[in-house]
Design a protein around this motif. Sequence first.
Motif, PDB file in Angstrom:
ATOM      1  N   SER A   1       0.799  -1.390   0.098  1.00  2.00           N
ATOM      2  CA  SER A   1       0.075  -0.075  -0.066  1.00  2.00           C
ATOM      3  C   SER A   1       0.719   1.241  -0.063  1.00  2.00           C
ATOM      4  O   SER A   1       0.471   2.106   0.747  1.00  2.00           O
ATOM      5  N   LYS A   2       2.026   1.239  -0.821  1.00  2.00           N
ATOM      6  CA  LYS A   2       2.889   2.274  -0.667  1.00  2.00           C
ATOM      7  C   LYS A   2       2.687   2.884  -2.383  1.00  2.00           C
ATOM      8  O   LYS A   2       3.793   2.244  -2.955  1.00  2.00           O
ATOM      9  N   PRO A   3       1.869   3.590  -2.695  1.00  2.00           N
ATOM     10  CA  PRO A   3       1.648   3.827  -4.127  1.00  2.00           C
ATOM     11  C   PRO A   3       2.937   4.519  -4.741  1.00  2.00           C
ATOM     12  O   PRO A   3       3.047   3.969  -6.111  1.00  2.00           O
ATOM     13  N   LYS A   4       3.801   5.337  -3.909  1.00  2.00           N
ATOM     14  CA  LYS A   4       4.966   5.978  -4.691  1.00  2.00           C
ATOM     15  C   LYS A   4       5.796   4.740  -5.616  1.00  2.00           C
ATOM     16  O   LYS A   4       6.379   5.029  -6.459  1.00  2.00           O
ATOM     17  N   ARG A   5       6.025   4.082  -4.639  1.00  2.00           N
ATOM     18  CA  ARG A   5       6.874   2.998  -4.707  1.00  2.00           C
ATOM     19  C   ARG A   5       6.586   2.326  -6.242  1.00  2.00           C
ATOM     20  O   ARG A   5       7.177   2.041  -6.962  1.00  2.00           O
ATOM     21  N   ALA A   6       5.178   1.985  -6.032  1.00  5.95           N
ATOM     22  CA  ALA A   6       4.751   1.304  -7.275  1.00  5.95           C
ATOM     23  C   ALA A   6       4.474   2.102  -8.707  1.00  5.95           C
ATOM     24  O   ALA A   6       4.940   1.601  -9.595  1.00  5.95           O
ATOM     25  N   LEU A   7       4.405   3.492  -8.352  1.00  7.45           N
ATOM     26  CA  LEU A   7       4.357   4.234  -9.600  1.00  7.45           C
ATOM     27  C   LEU A   7       5.534   4.611 -10.246  1.00  7.45           C
ATOM     28  O   LEU A   7       5.640   4.404 -11.641  1.00  7.45           O
ATOM     29  N   GLU A   8       6.625   4.635  -9.331  1.00  4.90           N
ATOM     30  CA  GLU A   8       7.977   4.748  -9.846  1.00  4.90           C
ATOM     31  C   GLU A   8       8.245   3.442 -10.633  1.00  4.90           C
ATOM     32  O   GLU A   8       9.187   3.500 -11.732  1.00  4.90           O
ATOM     33  N   GLU A   9       7.923   2.085 -10.195  1.00  2.00           N
ATOM     34  CA  GLU A   9       8.069   1.053 -10.828  1.00  2.00           C
ATOM     35  C   GLU A   9       7.549   0.989 -12.150  1.00  2.00           C
ATOM     36  O   GLU A   9       8.241   0.857 -13.317  1.00  2.00           O
ATOM     37  N   ILE A  10       6.302   1.436 -12.436  1.00  2.00           N
ATOM     38  CA  ILE A  10       5.719   1.857 -13.640  1.00  2.00           C
ATOM     39  C   ILE A  10       6.306   2.829 -14.740  1.00  2.00           C
ATOM     40  O   ILE A  10       6.439   2.029 -15.720  1.00  2.00           O
ATOM     41  N   VAL A  11       6.855   3.831 -13.972  1.00  2.00           N
ATOM     42  CA  VAL A  11       7.872   4.821 -15.025  1.00  2.00           C
ATOM     43  C   VAL A  11       8.979   3.967 -15.405  1.00  2.00           C
ATOM     44  O   VAL A  11       9.141   4.252 -16.601  1.00  2.00           O
ATOM     45  N   ALA A  12       9.413   3.206 -14.736  1.00  2.00           N
ATOM     46  CA  ALA A  12      10.775   2.528 -15.039  1.00  2.00           C
ATOM     47  C   ALA A  12      10.413   1.377 -16.024  1.00  2.00           C
ATOM     48  O   ALA A  12      11.132   1.235 -16.992  1.00  2.00           O
ATOM     49  N   PHE A  13       9.529   0.892 -15.748  1.00  2.00           N
ATOM     50  CA  PHE A  13       9.033  -0.169 -16.741  1.00  2.00           C
ATOM     51  C   PHE A  13       8.772   0.311 -18.095  1.00  2.00           C
ATOM     52  O   PHE A  13       9.106  -0.240 -18.907  1.00  2.00           O
ATOM     53  N   GLU A  14       8.081   1.433 -18.280  1.00  2.00           N
ATOM     54  CA  GLU A  14       7.851   2.151 -19.399  1.00  2.00           C
ATOM     55  C   GLU A  14       8.988   2.503 -20.113  1.00  2.00           C
ATOM     56  O   GLU A  14       9.150   2.508 -21.447  1.00  2.00           O
ATOM     57  N   GLU A  15      10.128   3.093 -19.379  1.00  2.20           N
ATOM     58  CA  GLU A  15      11.437   3.431 -20.075  1.00  2.20           C
ATOM     59  C   GLU A  15      11.979   2.137 -20.616  1.00  2.20           C
ATOM     60  O   GLU A  15      12.572   2.234 -21.729  1.00  2.20           O
ATOM     61  N   ALA A  16      11.815   0.901 -20.081  1.00  2.00           N
ATOM     62  CA  ALA A  16      12.398  -0.341 -20.499  1.00  2.00           C
ATOM     63  C   ALA A  16      11.977  -0.345 -21.960  1.00  2.00           C
ATOM     64  O   ALA A  16      12.207  -0.913 -22.887  1.00  2.00           O
ATOM     65  N   LEU A  17      10.500  -0.290 -22.067  1.00  2.00           N
ATOM     66  CA  LEU A  17       9.514  -0.592 -23.218  1.00  2.00           C
ATOM     67  C   LEU A  17      10.007   0.447 -24.281  1.00  2.00           C
ATOM     68  O   LEU A  17      10.181  -0.132 -25.343  1.00  2.00           O
ATOM     69  N   GLN A  18      10.220   1.785 -24.143  1.00  2.00           N
ATOM     70  CA  GLN A  18      10.853   2.815 -24.743  1.00  2.00           C
ATOM     71  C   GLN A  18      11.826   2.215 -25.623  1.00  2.00           C
ATOM     72  O   GLN A  18      12.099   2.329 -26.572  1.00  2.00           O
ATOM     73  N   LYS A  19      13.089   1.575 -24.788  1.00  2.00           N
ATOM     74  CA  LYS A  19      14.217   1.242 -25.239  1.00  2.00           C
ATOM     75  C   LYS A  19      14.081   0.348 -26.170  1.00  2.00           C
ATOM     76  O   LYS A  19      14.447   0.136 -27.198  1.00  2.00           O
ATOM     77  N   VAL A  20      13.308  -0.794 -25.986  1.00  8.09           N
ATOM     78  CA  VAL A  20      13.091  -1.888 -26.811  1.00  8.09           C
ATOM     79  C   VAL A  20      12.458  -1.429 -28.193  1.00  8.09           C
ATOM     80  O   VAL A  20      12.659  -1.815 -29.208  1.00  8.09           O
ATOM     81  N   LEU A  21      11.386  -0.609 -28.207  1.00 12.43           N
ATOM     82  CA  LEU A  21      10.854  -0.006 -29.377  1.00 12.43           C
ATOM     83  C   LEU A  21      11.869   0.721 -30.244  1.00 12.43           C
ATOM     84  O   LEU A  21      11.474   0.811 -31.423  1.00 12.43           O
TER      85      LEU A  21
END
Length: 561
Positions: free
Chosen positions: A352-372
């Motif tokens: 129940s620590k949303p900032k930790r989760a949302l920072e992980e989503i942003v990092a996840f998106e950065e990985a996808l951006q690199k793949v694309l």
Amino acid sequence: MTPLQLIVLCTLLLVWWIEAEHVYPSPNERENDSDFWMKLGEEEINEALAQTKNTNVAKNVILFLGDGMGITATTAGRIFKGQKQGHAGEEGYLVWERFPNIGLLKTYNLDKQVPDSAATATAFLSGVKGNYKTLGVNGKVKVNDCTASLVKENRVKSIIEWAQEAGKETGFVTTTQVTHATPAALYAKSPSRKWQCDTRIKALGKNASSCKDIARQLVEDEPGRNIKVIMGGGRQEMGSPLTKDVMQDCVRSDGRDLVSQWKSDREAEGKSYSYATSTGELRAIDLENTDFILGLFGDLHSPYEVDRDNSSQGTPHIKEMVEVALRRLRRHEEGYFLLVEGGRIDHGLHDSKPKRALEEIVAFEEALQKVLELVDLEETLVLVTADHSHVMTMNGYPERGNNILGLVETSEDISDGLPYTTLMFTNGPGFNYTWNHLKVQRRNLTGVETDDKDYVSHSGVPTHEGSETHGGEDVAVYASGPMAHLFHRVHEQTYVAHVMGYAACIGPYKGCVRSVEHPSNAYKANEDFRGSRASSTANAANWLFVYMIGVLQFMKNLNIC
């Protein structure tokens, strides 16, 4: 400047800070005009009309799995990303939200309305639904039933086996243990996701002794031993921990060092390999002359992005892990399958620590951006989905641009008059009510830093720490590349594996024949979602806003004001 003048200035700045720190501006200056929305609608209609079907055979398949990343988490992640860039966020997009095709997936397990990550991973990786907490087996296997799990007919093949049988190379990257539920469903057949090491099996006695733990299956059995790239955490389960004071999760009792065994097996095969435990070691790998890569970046999981050591002695960003994996796998002429899991999104939500989760989503998106940036979508199917959701809600009537981690102004709808956060949980460890000698009331959040990485959000039902539950609603799947158009409505979660197999003509769909088209509207990785609608003036204002916030935060930290 006199001390009095400095006090007045700082007071004014702090008043501005209090008023502004939770409200971000829109980047679209003309959004109050009808013409803005009419033009936007027309542009999207034209984009939709221009869509064509890519029916190529997928040489490569890449599956991005945001563990626990349900619709609410995705929406919050989108806003959080925009606010990190200095604008309101609601008008933005995460990269995968611009993919041309989307569907919804039903996530139930055969024996549960609300699922766990093992059975859901089995579903989307093998095309067969199973029972709660089981891996790589069908519904005839209940949790902890070792005997049933050893029956050949009850064991199912995954997309990674289909790919290897077709001559493709395979790999996975995760921010959890490499033996955790999602990656384990690629290679393990187990009646319990908890059997990551031998100790967990031994604790259940003789009836479980015939089964092999998940870590050993990764190193010793097919398809695990054939996986070319393995990255994540999990040194403890592999019998090769580096940190003495780490939490005891699944410590091996058989004395096996599976990392050493993995190395010995590569040497016996005459194959080159690299083993990395830090960013520096990962960067030192000769990707053109290395056959197998094993990267273990935590005794348990890889650290959260907000805690990660960015030095060469620390842990690599998920984007860097994915880039290394992709550059290694794409050497293979027959193509590859790659799974990328943002696993700690799930952990942040369980806590129940949303900032930790949302920072992980942003990092996840950065990985996808690199793949694309590195793949050709004419020949590579890229999917983004989640295994399940969580019980985080986005509620109240916050102002547009309100800090997604911040407080909602109280309104006539709230009976106790106390502030609350936009993001809350229906259950979780943040259940926090007090007695004021007159009545039971919620915690007063006035002055609380709700955007701190360790702030635990309010919940309606109490759970143990880290035990907020999954949600049972559908999750989205986003697709681009060959056969992406097959996602078009509400599907069973098992459908994901079937689309991947059919797109690549592997597994149950090997030998498929179809005509090949070459569409011209493939996703463009560098497309600006705002296009011409965001003026340079608005962008400059956003950057100035971010700069001022940074300066004021710096002043506050130094106690200048």
